[in-house]
Design an enzyme around this catalytic site. Structure first.
Site, PDB file in Angstrom:
ATOM      1  N   SER A  49      44.859  37.677  41.503  1.00 50.14           N
ATOM      2  CA  SER A  49      44.578  37.998  42.908  1.00 50.14           C
ATOM      3  C   SER A  49      44.703  36.700  43.720  1.00 50.14           C
ATOM      4  O   SER A  49      44.908  35.621  43.167  1.00 50.14           O
ATOM      5  CB  SER A  49      43.153  38.536  43.020  1.00 50.14           C
ATOM      6  OG  SER A  49      42.256  37.489  42.629  1.00 50.14           O
ATOM      7  N   ASP A  88      48.523  40.121  42.643  1.00 48.92           N
ATOM      8  CA  ASP A  88      47.734  41.335  42.896  1.00 48.92           C
ATOM      9  C   ASP A  88      47.078  41.230  44.274  1.00 48.92           C
ATOM     10  O   ASP A  88      46.550  40.196  44.639  1.00 48.92           O
ATOM     11  CB  ASP A  88      46.652  41.418  41.797  1.00 48.92           C
ATOM     12  CG  ASP A  88      45.844  42.697  41.849  1.00 48.92           C
ATOM     13  OD1 ASP A  88      44.679  42.665  41.410  1.00 48.92           O
ATOM     14  OD2 ASP A  88      46.375  43.717  42.339  1.00 48.92           O
ATOM     15  N   HIS A  89      47.157  42.301  45.056  1.00 45.89           N
ATOM     16  CA  HIS A  89      46.495  42.357  46.377  1.00 45.89           C
ATOM     17  C   HIS A  89      46.868  41.170  47.254  1.00 45.89           C
ATOM     18  O   HIS A  89      46.004  40.511  47.826  1.00 45.89           O
ATOM     19  CB  HIS A  89      44.969  42.458  46.230  1.00 45.89           C
ATOM     20  CG  HIS A  89      44.522  43.783  45.748  1.00 45.89           C
ATOM     21  ND1 HIS A  89      44.645  44.932  46.497  1.00 45.89           N
ATOM     22  CD2 HIS A  89      44.035  44.159  44.550  1.00 45.89           C
ATOM     23  CE1 HIS A  89      44.197  45.953  45.783  1.00 45.89           C
ATOM     24  NE2 HIS A  89      43.819  45.524  44.606  1.00 45.89           N
ATOM     25  N   GLY A 185      35.807  47.485  40.691  1.00 47.33           N
ATOM     26  CA  GLY A 185      34.483  47.080  40.232  1.00 47.33           C
ATOM     27  C   GLY A 185      33.881  48.037  39.219  1.00 47.33           C
ATOM     28  O   GLY A 185      34.560  48.919  38.698  1.00 47.33           O
ATOM     29  N   ASN A 257      45.895  48.838  36.560  1.00 50.51           N
ATOM     30  CA  ASN A 257      45.189  47.596  36.872  1.00 50.51           C
ATOM     31  C   ASN A 257      43.809  47.548  36.225  1.00 50.51           C
ATOM     32  O   ASN A 257      42.995  48.458  36.437  1.00 50.51           O
ATOM     33  CB  ASN A 257      45.030  47.441  38.383  1.00 50.51           C
ATOM     34  CG  ASN A 257      46.322  47.000  39.052  1.00 50.51           C
ATOM     35  OD1 ASN A 257      47.404  47.169  38.500  1.00 50.51           O
ATOM     36  ND2 ASN A 257      46.215  46.406  40.231  1.00 50.51           N
ATOM     37  N   THR A 260      37.834  44.533  35.611  1.00 50.99           N
ATOM     38  CA  THR A 260      36.404  44.673  35.297  1.00 50.99           C
ATOM     39  C   THR A 260      36.153  44.814  33.798  1.00 50.99           C
ATOM     40  O   THR A 260      35.221  44.205  33.256  1.00 50.99           O
ATOM     41  CB  THR A 260      35.814  45.877  36.055  1.00 50.99           C
ATOM     42  OG1 THR A 260      35.894  45.591  37.463  1.00 50.99           O
ATOM     43  CG2 THR A 260      34.365  46.135  35.690  1.00 50.99           C
TER      44      THR A 260
HETATM   45  O1  LIG Z   1      42.509  47.249  40.556  1.00 55.63           O
HETATM   46  C1  LIG Z   1      42.055  46.184  40.154  1.00 55.63           C
HETATM   47  C2  LIG Z   1      40.987  46.117  39.082  1.00 55.63           C
HETATM   48  O2  LIG Z   1      40.267  47.321  39.004  1.00 55.63           O
HETATM   49  P1  LIG Z   1      38.948  47.345  38.079  1.00 55.63           P
HETATM   50  O3  LIG Z   1      37.840  46.711  38.860  1.00 55.63           O
HETATM   51  O4  LIG Z   1      38.701  48.811  37.812  1.00 55.63           O
HETATM   52  O5  LIG Z   1      39.246  46.580  36.821  1.00 55.63           O
HETATM   53  N1  LIG Z   1      42.524  44.998  40.630  1.00 55.63           N
HETATM   54  O6  LIG Z   1      43.554  45.017  41.498  1.00 55.63           O
HETATM   55  C3  LIG Z   1      41.898  43.710  40.307  1.00 55.63           C
HETATM   56  C4  LIG Z   1      41.362  43.102  41.599  1.00 55.63           C
HETATM   57  C5  LIG Z   1      40.660  41.765  41.334  1.00 55.63           C
HETATM   58  O7  LIG Z   1      40.426  41.148  42.605  1.00 55.63           O
HETATM   59  P2  LIG Z   1      39.474  39.853  42.713  1.00 55.63           P
HETATM   60  O8  LIG Z   1      40.060  38.789  41.821  1.00 55.63           O
HETATM   61  O9  LIG Z   1      39.556  39.490  44.151  1.00 55.63           O
HETATM   62  O10 LIG Z   1      38.115  40.267  42.232  1.00 55.63           O
HETATM   63 ZN   LIG Z   2      43.280  46.583  42.866  1.00 55.54          ZN
END
Ligand SMILES: O=C(COP(=O)(O)O)N(O)CCCOP(=O)(O)O
Ligand SMILES: [Zn+2]
Length: 311
Positions: A49, A88-89, A185, A257, A260
């Site tokens: 990210s 990502d994002h 999350g 993705n 978590t």
């Molecule tokens: O879709 C997901 C993960 O989904 P999940 O939380 O179900 O694993 N992602 O794109 C991961 C996003 C992570 O962003 P950051 O590093 O800002 O916390």
């Molecule tokens: Zn995501």
């Protein structure tokens, strides 16, 4: 080998399986993902990210992007599985261009908090630049609830399949992330876990290209329990069960993705190890269980999604 994400996802689309897209912020998680991919003979999509880019570069996101490309390529060049690196994002133009410049395989432009027309306009601009550099592009339509790094989408705004058709025709984006009921999350559902399969199927029919499921972690109870036994407080955590992921793949999801699940498995192993080894302070030793559990959660996911054996 280091490949374009599109190569991995078009193969997954053609043969109807899902590929885990696994987030990293450091070297350790990259090690575990590559080990799991080699063990399962599965393609892997590594993703970072914007927060990860900042973190790896100690505040300098351009430096972070370079570090990630060099680390991932070092593993990818000698691994006999296809490995891609994805932003990502991506929300900021500067981060997206930094990722392209550093050598990422693909980038996500996440303009989903903007109205449809604006999202389309921004995405079109990024696709033009990325494609000129030979980089593939992911975009998001609809909004996931839950906390994303910068924007907190209060409510789930599910994708409109008709809009998805127009969006893809207009932007020529390579893969699309439709919001279908998940959220980022560990606290994804208040009631029973469920996602909108019909919506996935409709979008697939219209866009005929790989689809991405965000917020796809299962929040594996086994590791939540271990973490809580050793002091964590994850009360109310609930993710997307494996059988729902399998159905989502059948409906047309190809990139899944997962962040978590890696975080929870790692922290469960770390807490358990530290509690059981009060004298240990060697960083080459105290991640032992964290490594084991994280690799386990990844290899299990490769089985569930069907990417095992597809390298
Ligand atoms: O879709 C997901 C993960 O989904 P999940 O939380 O179900 O694993 N992602 O794109 C991961 C996003 C992570 O962003 P950051 O590093 O800002 O916390
Ligand atoms: Zn995501």
């Amino acid at each position: 080998p280091y490949v374009d994400t599109k190569v991995i996802l078009e193969n997954a689309d053609k043969h109807g399986y899902g590929v885990p897209a696994l987030n990293i912020n450091n070297l350790e998680f990259l090690h575990y993902i590559i080990e799991a991919g080699i063990k399962m003979n599965s393609p892997v999509i590594i993703e970072t990210s914007q927060g990860a880019m900042k973190y790896a570069g100690n505040g300098d996101f351009r430096k972070g992007a370079e570090i990630f490309v060099k680390m991932v390529r070092t593993f990818a060049d000698e691994a006999n599985i296809p490995v891609a690196l994805h932003l990502d994002h991506g929300k900021s133009f500067e981060y997206i261009v930094a990722a392209i410049k550093a050598g990422y395989s693909s980038v996500m432009i996440d303009a989903s908090e903007h109205p449809f027309e604006e999202n389309m306009k921004i995405t079109k601009e990024i696709v033009k630049i990325a494609h000129a550099a030979g980089v593939s592009v992911e975009a998001e339509l609809g909004q996931l609830a839950g906390i994303e790094d910068e924007a907190v989408a209060a409510e789930n705004v599910l994708v409109d399949p008709e809009e998805a058709k127009i969006f893809v025709e207009e932007t020529d984006v390579d893969f699309l992330a439709p919001a279908v009921g998940t959220s980022h999350g560990a606290f994804k559902f208040k009631g029973a876990a469920k996602i909108d399969y019909d919506r996935i199927k409709k979008v697939k029919e219209y866009v005929k290209r790989p689809l991405v499921l965000h917020g796809a972690s299962s929040v594996v109870p086994e590791f939540v329990e271990i973490a809580e036994k050793h002091g964590a407080d994850f009360g109310g955590a609930k993710g997307v069960p494996a059988e729902i992921l399998k159905e989502a793949v059948k409906c047309g999801i190809n990139k899944v993705n997962t962040d978590t699940d890696l975080r929870i498995a790692f922290v469960a192993g770390l807490r358990e190890f530290l509690n059981g080894n009060p004298k240990e302070f060697d960083p080459r030793k105290y991640f032992k269980l964290a490594r084991e559990y994280t690799i386990k959660v990844i290899t299990d996911r490769m089985e569930v999604l069907g990417s095992a054996g597809k390298a």
